[in-house]
Design a protein around this motif. Structure first.
Motif, PDB file in Angstrom:
ATOM      1  N   GLU A   4      13.931  11.053   5.358  1.00  0.00           N
ATOM      2  CA  GLU A   4      12.667  11.039   4.287  1.00  0.00           C
ATOM      3  C   GLU A   4      12.394   9.525   4.136  1.00  0.00           C
ATOM      4  N   ILE A   5      13.580   8.630   3.949  1.00  0.00           N
ATOM      5  CA  ILE A   5      13.121   7.359   3.632  1.00  0.00           C
ATOM      6  C   ILE A   5      12.615   6.648   5.039  1.00  0.00           C
ATOM      7  N   ILE A   6      12.826   7.119   6.091  1.00  0.00           N
ATOM      8  CA  ILE A   6      12.246   6.500   7.381  1.00  0.00           C
ATOM      9  C   ILE A   6      10.789   6.863   7.552  1.00  0.00           C
ATOM     10  N   ALA A   7      10.659   8.352   7.194  1.00  0.00           N
ATOM     11  CA  ALA A   7       9.423   8.898   7.250  1.00  0.00           C
ATOM     12  C   ALA A   7       8.339   8.248   6.549  1.00  0.00           C
ATOM     13  N   ALA A   8       8.804   8.356   4.831  1.00  0.00           N
ATOM     14  CA  ALA A   8       8.132   7.508   4.084  1.00  0.00           C
ATOM     15  C   ALA A   8       7.677   6.410   4.205  1.00  0.00           C
ATOM     16  N   THR A   9       8.461   5.382   4.781  1.00  0.00           N
ATOM     17  CA  THR A   9       8.287   4.158   5.102  1.00  0.00           C
ATOM     18  C   THR A   9       7.176   3.994   6.012  1.00  0.00           C
ATOM     19  N   SER A  10       7.342   4.580   7.102  1.00  0.00           N
ATOM     20  CA  SER A  10       6.391   4.842   8.245  1.00  0.00           C
ATOM     21  C   SER A  10       4.812   5.127   7.791  1.00  0.00           C
ATOM     22  N   LEU A  11       4.916   6.237   6.823  1.00  0.00           N
ATOM     23  CA  LEU A  11       3.657   6.710   6.304  1.00  0.00           C
ATOM     24  C   LEU A  11       3.049   5.523   5.269  1.00  0.00           C
ATOM     25  N   ASN A  12       3.785   4.940   4.699  1.00  0.00           N
ATOM     26  CA  ASN A  12       3.132   3.918   3.585  1.00  0.00           C
ATOM     27  C   ASN A  12       2.364   2.692   4.340  1.00  0.00           C
ATOM     28  N   ALA A  40      -6.135   1.096   4.721  1.00  0.00           N
ATOM     29  CA  ALA A  40      -6.910   0.304   3.764  1.00  0.00           C
ATOM     30  C   ALA A  40      -7.480  -1.116   4.183  1.00  0.00           C
ATOM     31  N   TYR A  41      -6.803  -1.741   4.852  1.00  0.00           N
ATOM     32  CA  TYR A  41      -7.163  -3.006   5.464  1.00  0.00           C
ATOM     33  C   TYR A  41      -8.449  -2.803   6.438  1.00  0.00           C
ATOM     34  N   ASN A  42      -8.114  -1.633   7.258  1.00  0.00           N
ATOM     35  CA  ASN A  42      -9.501  -1.465   8.171  1.00  0.00           C
ATOM     36  C   ASN A  42     -10.760  -1.289   7.304  1.00  0.00           C
ATOM     37  N   ARG A  43     -10.836  -0.454   6.359  1.00  0.00           N
ATOM     38  CA  ARG A  43     -11.779  -0.294   5.398  1.00  0.00           C
ATOM     39  C   ARG A  43     -12.137  -1.843   4.832  1.00  0.00           C
ATOM     40  N   LEU A  44     -11.391  -2.514   4.345  1.00  0.00           N
ATOM     41  CA  LEU A  44     -11.792  -3.893   3.745  1.00  0.00           C
ATOM     42  C   LEU A  44     -12.292  -4.728   4.676  1.00  0.00           C
ATOM     43  N   ARG A  45     -12.081  -4.651   5.990  1.00  0.00           N
ATOM     44  CA  ARG A  45     -12.629  -5.455   7.097  1.00  0.00           C
ATOM     45  C   ARG A  45     -14.008  -4.986   7.244  1.00  0.00           C
ATOM     46  N   GLU A  46     -14.132  -3.561   7.171  1.00  0.00           N
ATOM     47  CA  GLU A  46     -15.530  -3.140   7.436  1.00  0.00           C
ATOM     48  C   GLU A  46     -16.341  -3.518   6.232  1.00  0.00           C
ATOM     49  N   ALA A  47     -15.967  -3.492   5.033  1.00  0.00           N
ATOM     50  CA  ALA A  47     -16.511  -3.960   3.846  1.00  0.00           C
ATOM     51  C   ALA A  47     -17.127  -5.361   3.928  1.00  0.00           C
ATOM     52  N   LEU A  68      -5.050   2.830  -0.614  1.00  0.00           N
ATOM     53  CA  LEU A  68      -4.093   1.993  -1.491  1.00  0.00           C
ATOM     54  C   LEU A  68      -3.342   2.722  -2.399  1.00  0.00           C
ATOM     55  N   LYS A  69      -3.867   3.616  -3.021  1.00  0.00           N
ATOM     56  CA  LYS A  69      -3.425   4.802  -4.066  1.00  0.00           C
ATOM     57  C   LYS A  69      -2.531   5.921  -3.336  1.00  0.00           C
ATOM     58  N   GLN A  70      -2.910   5.933  -2.135  1.00  0.00           N
ATOM     59  CA  GLN A  70      -2.100   7.253  -1.172  1.00  0.00           C
ATOM     60  C   GLN A  70      -0.735   6.269  -0.937  1.00  0.00           C
ATOM     61  N   ALA A  71      -0.830   5.003  -0.716  1.00  0.00           N
ATOM     62  CA  ALA A  71       0.269   4.358  -0.234  1.00  0.00           C
ATOM     63  C   ALA A  71       1.276   4.078  -1.344  1.00  0.00           C
ATOM     64  N   LYS A  72       0.600   4.016  -2.444  1.00  0.00           N
ATOM     65  CA  LYS A  72       1.548   4.047  -3.717  1.00  0.00           C
ATOM     66  C   LYS A  72       2.294   5.361  -4.072  1.00  0.00           C
ATOM     67  N   THR A  73       1.677   6.554  -3.932  1.00  0.00           N
ATOM     68  CA  THR A  73       2.261   7.773  -3.898  1.00  0.00           C
ATOM     69  C   THR A  73       3.436   7.739  -3.188  1.00  0.00           C
ATOM     70  N   VAL A  74       3.301   7.223  -1.950  1.00  0.00           N
ATOM     71  CA  VAL A  74       4.255   7.399  -0.975  1.00  0.00           C
ATOM     72  C   VAL A  74       5.470   6.359  -1.309  1.00  0.00           C
ATOM     73  N   HIS A  75       5.001   5.262  -1.772  1.00  0.00           N
ATOM     74  CA  HIS A  75       6.228   4.312  -2.198  1.00  0.00           C
ATOM     75  C   HIS A  75       7.049   4.893  -3.514  1.00  0.00           C
ATOM     76  N   ASP A  76       6.229   5.446  -4.268  1.00  0.00           N
ATOM     77  CA  ASP A  76       6.948   6.279  -5.528  1.00  0.00           C
ATOM     78  C   ASP A  76       7.973   7.323  -4.911  1.00  0.00           C
ATOM     79  N   ARG A  77       7.593   7.863  -3.966  1.00  0.00           N
ATOM     80  CA  ARG A  77       8.361   8.799  -3.151  1.00  0.00           C
ATOM     81  C   ARG A  77       9.525   8.081  -2.799  1.00  0.00           C
ATOM     82  N   LEU A  78       9.395   7.091  -2.129  1.00  0.00           N
ATOM     83  CA  LEU A  78      10.530   6.247  -1.844  1.00  0.00           C
ATOM     84  C   LEU A  78      11.654   5.661  -2.898  1.00  0.00           C
ATOM     85  N   GLU A  79      10.895   5.328  -3.868  1.00  0.00           N
ATOM     86  CA  GLU A  79      11.651   4.916  -5.104  1.00  0.00           C
ATOM     87  C   GLU A  79      12.509   6.020  -5.521  1.00  0.00           C
TER      88      GLU A  79
END
Length: 369
Positions: free
Chosen positions: A123-131, A138-145, A331-342
Motif C-alpha cells: 500500500e505504501i509503494i502504490a500510494a507513493t507512486s500515485l502521489n 498538476a505541473y502539466n496544467r501549470l505549464r499550460e497555464a 494537488l488536492k488529490q496528491a494531498k489525499t494520497v499523502h494523507d493515506r500514506l501518513e
C-alpha cells in the motif's frame, strides 16, 4: 520586525517544484536541525509545538509552510539567531553542509515500528507512486497555464504607455534612493534573502505577505493586470536596492518563480508588493498598516489599443482560471494520497519517545540562545 511571520520556502510553479530552502537560514547558521523520516512521523507537529513554545518565551519565530499541504510545516526559524528546524525529506531534500558544527540530523524513523510498516508495504509503494503521478499532472496544467498567461499579458504589454510606466518607475526609484541615504537601522549582515510569500496549494492560492511587512513600514501596492509591468518594476527596484547596498527580502512570484511578487527593505522600513488581482484572490487586508500607497498600473494602459482584444483577454482569463483550478485539484488529490500514506506511518510511531525528542531539541536550541 513582526514577531510571527508566515511564508513558504518552496512552491508549485509553472516550472515544477521550486525550492528556496537554502534561504531559511544562512549556510553558516548557528544551528540547523534536519528532521528525517517518512510522512506522518510527526515532523510538522514537532515543529509547530517548538514554534509555539518559543513564541511564548518571547522570541521572534518564522513558520515556513508546505506548499503541498498548507496546514503542514516545512520548517521553523528563529531568524534573529540564525537557528532553524527543517524537514529534510523529499521533495526538498536537505543534507548537512557542516555536520556536527552547524547541522544536526534528527532521524524520527528511530521511533517507528518497522514491523507495522512492513505489513503495509504494498500500500505504501502504490500510494507513493500515485502521489507522484498527481504532482506530475498538476505541473502539466501549470505549464499550460503559463502559455495562456503569456498571451494574456501580451495584450497589456502592447497597450501599456511606456513613458507613463517609466515615470512611475522613476518615482519609486527616487523614493528608494532617498531612503537609502538615511537608513533607519544599520546595514544587515544578511544581504539578500529569497523565499515565497504566497504559494499555489491544495486549497488554492495562499498569500501570507501581510504577515511579513511591518505595520510601520511605508508600503507601496502595485495593482495591475498581467503585462502592466508590475514584475518588471519590482525587478528594477531590486537592482537599485543592490546598487545602493540595501539588504532586502525578495519574495518570488508563486506562479513564475524567476519573477518577483514583493520586496521588503528592512533598513529603510519600506516594502513594495504586487497586488495583481489573480495573485491575491481578493483585495489583501492590511488592518494595522499605517502607510499604504496604491499604484494602479491599469490606469496607464491605452484603452483604445486594448479594446479590439477584449474577447481574447476574457478567453485567456477563463482558460487560465480553468488550468489553475485543475492544477489545484490535482494537488488536492496528491494531498489525499499523502494523507493515506501518513495513516500507515502515524500508528507505527512511539509518541512518548517522539515527545521526549522534542523536549531534547528544545533544550538544545535554548543552549544556543
Amino acid at each position: 520586525m513582526t514577531r510571527i511571520r508566515h511564508l513558504f520556502p518552496g512552491g508549485n510553479t509553472c516550472n515544477g517544484f521550486h525550492s528556496f530552502y537554502e534561504f531559511i537560514v544562512p549556510n553558516q547558521a548557528r544551528l540547523k536541525l534536519v528532521l528525517k523520516g517518512g510522512p506522518g512521523v510527526g515532523k510538522s507537529t514537532l515543529m509547530k509545538k517548538l514554534g509555539e513554545e518559543f513564541i511564548d518565551l518571547g522570541y521572534r519565530v518564522e513558520f515556513h509552510w508546505c506548499s503541498s499541504d498548507n496546514e503542514s510545516l516545512d520548517a521553523i526559524a528563529l531568524p534573529d539567531y540564525d537557528i532553524a528546524v527543517v524537514d529534510g525529506t523529499a521533495p526538498h531534500v536537505v543534507d548537512p553542509r557542516f555536520p556536527g558544527a552547524v547541522d544536526e540530523i534528527v532521524n524520527l524513523g528511530d521511533f517507528w515500528d518497522k514491523e507495522h510498516l512492513q505489513g503495509n508495504r504494498e500500500e505504501i509503494i502504490a500510494a507513493t507512486s500515485l502521489n507522484s503521478r498527481y504532482f506530475a499532472l498538476a505541473y502539466n496544467r501549470l505549464r499550460e497555464a503559463k502559455v495562456i498567461y503569456d498571451e494574456w499579458a501580451s495584450y497589456y504589454e502592447e497597450a501599456l504607455d511606456k513613458r507613463a510606466w517609466q515615470e512611475l518607475a522613476n518615482h519609486l526609484i527616487k523614493k528608494l534612493v532617498n531612503a537609502a541615504e538615511k537608513p533607519s537601522k544599520p546595514l544587515a549582515r544578511r544581504r539578500c534573502r529569497h523565499l515565497f510569500a504566497a504559494a499555489i496549494t491544495p486549497e488554492g492560492l495562499v498569500n501570507y505577505i501581510t504577515s511579513l511587512v511591518n505595520p510601520d513600514f511605508r508600503t507601496y501596492l502595485l495593482k495591475g493586470s498581467p503585462g502592466t509591468g508590475t514584475d518588471k518594476l519590482l525587478g528594477v527596484l531590486k537592482t537599485v536596492g543592490e546598487c545602493t547596498g540595501l539588504a532586502h527580502e525578495c519574495y518570488h512570484h508563486p506562479f513564475v518563480p524567476d519573477r518577483i511578487q514583493a520586496l521588503i527593505f528592512p533598513e529603510i522600513r519600506m516594502a513594495v508588493v504586487d497586488e495583481t488581482p489573480w495573485l491575491t484572490r481578493a483585495e489583501l487586508f492590511w488592518p494595522d498598516h499605517r502607510d499604504i500607497r496604491s499604484m494602479h498600473l491599469d490606469e496607464i494602459v491605452e484603452l483604445s489599443s486594448l479594446s479590439p482584444f477584449q474577447a481574447d483577454i476574457a478567453d485567456c482569463q477563463k482558460r487560465f482560471a480553468c488550468c489553475l483550478a485543475t492544477a489545484v485539484n490535482h494537488l488536492k488529490q496528491a494531498k489525499t494520497v499523502h494523507d493515506r500514506l501518513e495513516s500507515y506511518y502515524t500508528p507505527a510511531m512511539n509518541i512518548d519517545e517522539l515527545e521526549a525528542k522534542r523536549e531534547e531539541l528544545k533544550q538544545m536550541i535554548l543552549r544556543y540562545l
